[in-house]
Design a protein around this motif. Sequence first.
Motif, PDB file in Angstrom:
ATOM      1  N   TYR A 178      43.738  -8.493  41.681  1.00 11.65           N
ATOM      2  CA  TYR A 178      44.193  -7.431  40.791  1.00 11.65           C
ATOM      3  C   TYR A 178      45.480  -6.750  41.247  1.00 11.65           C
ATOM      4  O   TYR A 178      45.921  -5.776  40.630  1.00 11.65           O
ATOM      5  CB  TYR A 178      43.080  -6.389  40.619  1.00 11.65           C
ATOM      6  CG  TYR A 178      41.886  -6.960  39.918  1.00 11.65           C
ATOM      7  CD1 TYR A 178      41.917  -7.222  38.556  1.00 11.65           C
ATOM      8  CD2 TYR A 178      40.735  -7.268  40.623  1.00 11.65           C
ATOM      9  CE1 TYR A 178      40.823  -7.768  37.905  1.00 11.65           C
ATOM     10  CE2 TYR A 178      39.632  -7.808  39.991  1.00 11.65           C
ATOM     11  CZ  TYR A 178      39.682  -8.059  38.625  1.00 11.65           C
ATOM     12  OH  TYR A 178      38.597  -8.593  37.986  1.00 11.65           O
ATOM     13  N   GLY A 179      46.076  -7.232  42.314  1.00  8.26           N
ATOM     14  CA  GLY A 179      47.356  -6.692  42.775  1.00  8.26           C
ATOM     15  C   GLY A 179      47.248  -5.286  43.339  1.00  8.26           C
ATOM     16  O   GLY A 179      48.171  -4.493  43.203  1.00  8.26           O
ATOM     17  N   ILE A 180      46.154  -4.977  43.965  1.00  9.36           N
ATOM     18  CA  ILE A 180      45.959  -3.652  44.553  1.00  9.36           C
ATOM     19  C   ILE A 180      46.451  -3.698  45.993  1.00  9.36           C
ATOM     20  O   ILE A 180      46.130  -4.614  46.741  1.00  9.36           O
ATOM     21  CB  ILE A 180      44.467  -3.264  44.525  1.00  9.36           C
ATOM     22  CG1 ILE A 180      43.963  -3.254  43.089  1.00  9.36           C
ATOM     23  CG2 ILE A 180      44.251  -1.906  45.192  1.00  9.36           C
ATOM     24  CD1 ILE A 180      42.458  -3.112  42.978  1.00  9.36           C
ATOM     25  N   LYS A 181      47.221  -2.686  46.370  1.00 11.91           N
ATOM     26  CA  LYS A 181      47.717  -2.626  47.748  1.00 11.91           C
ATOM     27  C   LYS A 181      46.721  -1.866  48.611  1.00 11.91           C
ATOM     28  O   LYS A 181      46.135  -0.876  48.189  1.00 11.91           O
ATOM     29  CB  LYS A 181      49.063  -1.925  47.797  1.00 11.91           C
ATOM     30  CG  LYS A 181      50.160  -2.715  47.131  1.00 11.91           C
ATOM     31  CD  LYS A 181      51.481  -2.024  47.267  1.00 11.91           C
ATOM     32  CE  LYS A 181      52.562  -2.839  46.572  1.00 11.91           C
ATOM     33  NZ  LYS A 181      53.860  -2.177  46.662  1.00 11.91           N
ATOM     34  N   LYS A 182      46.560  -2.345  49.831  1.00  6.13           N
ATOM     35  CA  LYS A 182      45.675  -1.677  50.777  1.00  6.13           C
ATOM     36  C   LYS A 182      46.406  -0.447  51.311  1.00  6.13           C
ATOM     37  O   LYS A 182      47.593  -0.502  51.630  1.00  6.13           O
ATOM     38  CB  LYS A 182      45.332  -2.625  51.927  1.00  6.13           C
ATOM     39  CG  LYS A 182      44.281  -2.098  52.858  1.00  6.13           C
ATOM     40  CD  LYS A 182      43.874  -3.149  53.872  1.00  6.13           C
ATOM     41  CE  LYS A 182      42.784  -2.626  54.770  1.00  6.13           C
ATOM     42  NZ  LYS A 182      42.363  -3.608  55.747  1.00  6.13           N
ATOM     43  N   ARG A 183      45.687   0.664  51.400  1.00  2.00           N
ATOM     44  CA  ARG A 183      46.294   1.897  51.887  1.00  2.00           C
ATOM     45  C   ARG A 183      46.674   1.753  53.355  1.00  2.00           C
ATOM     46  O   ARG A 183      45.887   1.290  54.176  1.00  2.00           O
ATOM     47  CB  ARG A 183      45.323   3.058  51.755  1.00  2.00           C
ATOM     48  CG  ARG A 183      45.205   3.558  50.354  1.00  2.00           C
ATOM     49  CD  ARG A 183      44.359   4.798  50.331  1.00  2.00           C
ATOM     50  NE  ARG A 183      43.023   4.371  49.940  1.00  2.00           N
ATOM     51  CZ  ARG A 183      41.927   5.079  50.096  1.00  2.00           C
ATOM     52  NH1 ARG A 183      41.985   6.253  50.652  1.00  2.00           N
ATOM     53  NH2 ARG A 183      40.759   4.627  49.710  1.00  2.00           N
ATOM     54  N   GLU A 184      47.877   2.167  53.677  1.00  2.00           N
ATOM     55  CA  GLU A 184      48.345   2.158  55.063  1.00  2.00           C
ATOM     56  C   GLU A 184      48.190   3.564  55.624  1.00  2.00           C
ATOM     57  O   GLU A 184      48.631   4.533  55.031  1.00  2.00           O
ATOM     58  CB  GLU A 184      49.813   1.721  55.144  1.00  2.00           C
ATOM     59  CG  GLU A 184      50.047   0.302  54.706  1.00  2.00           C
ATOM     60  CD  GLU A 184      49.348  -0.720  55.583  1.00  2.00           C
ATOM     61  OE1 GLU A 184      49.262  -0.502  56.804  1.00  2.00           O
ATOM     62  OE2 GLU A 184      48.873  -1.727  55.032  1.00  2.00           O
TER      63      GLU A 184
END
Length: 133
Positions: free
Chosen positions: A72-78
């Motif tokens: 789904y193109g979700i970025k992991k929180r940094e």
Amino acid sequence: MNFVMKAAMGGGPPDVGKMMGGGEKEEEDPDAAEKEAERLEALKQEEEERKDKYAKIEAEREGMRQGIRDKYGIKKREVVDESAAMEQQSEGSLTKPKKLVPAGCGDEEEEEASIMDTVMKYLPGPLQDMLKK
């Protein structure tokens, strides 16, 4: 029924004295120390196996999460802060470390001052003057 009859007649079971705390003293098992060491080692091994099992489950879950993020193109929180990184890493984890002190519970002096200020707002003027002195 047989037991009741024997107990009524005075025979009773042969180990009644032991149950009542009297009678013969039990001899200490010479292998008790070895058995205890083996038991502790077994407990330690079981705990390690349990931790390995949950680490494996958590790795599988993280793989699934990453697959969903990719799909789904979700970025992991940094996270920049190390403690926040640990918290985020263990979020939703079965092996999540427990917090010792909840947030906002550390500064008691500040809380007491803010509570007094809040109470003072609701008191009439003469009472406020009396409490300030």
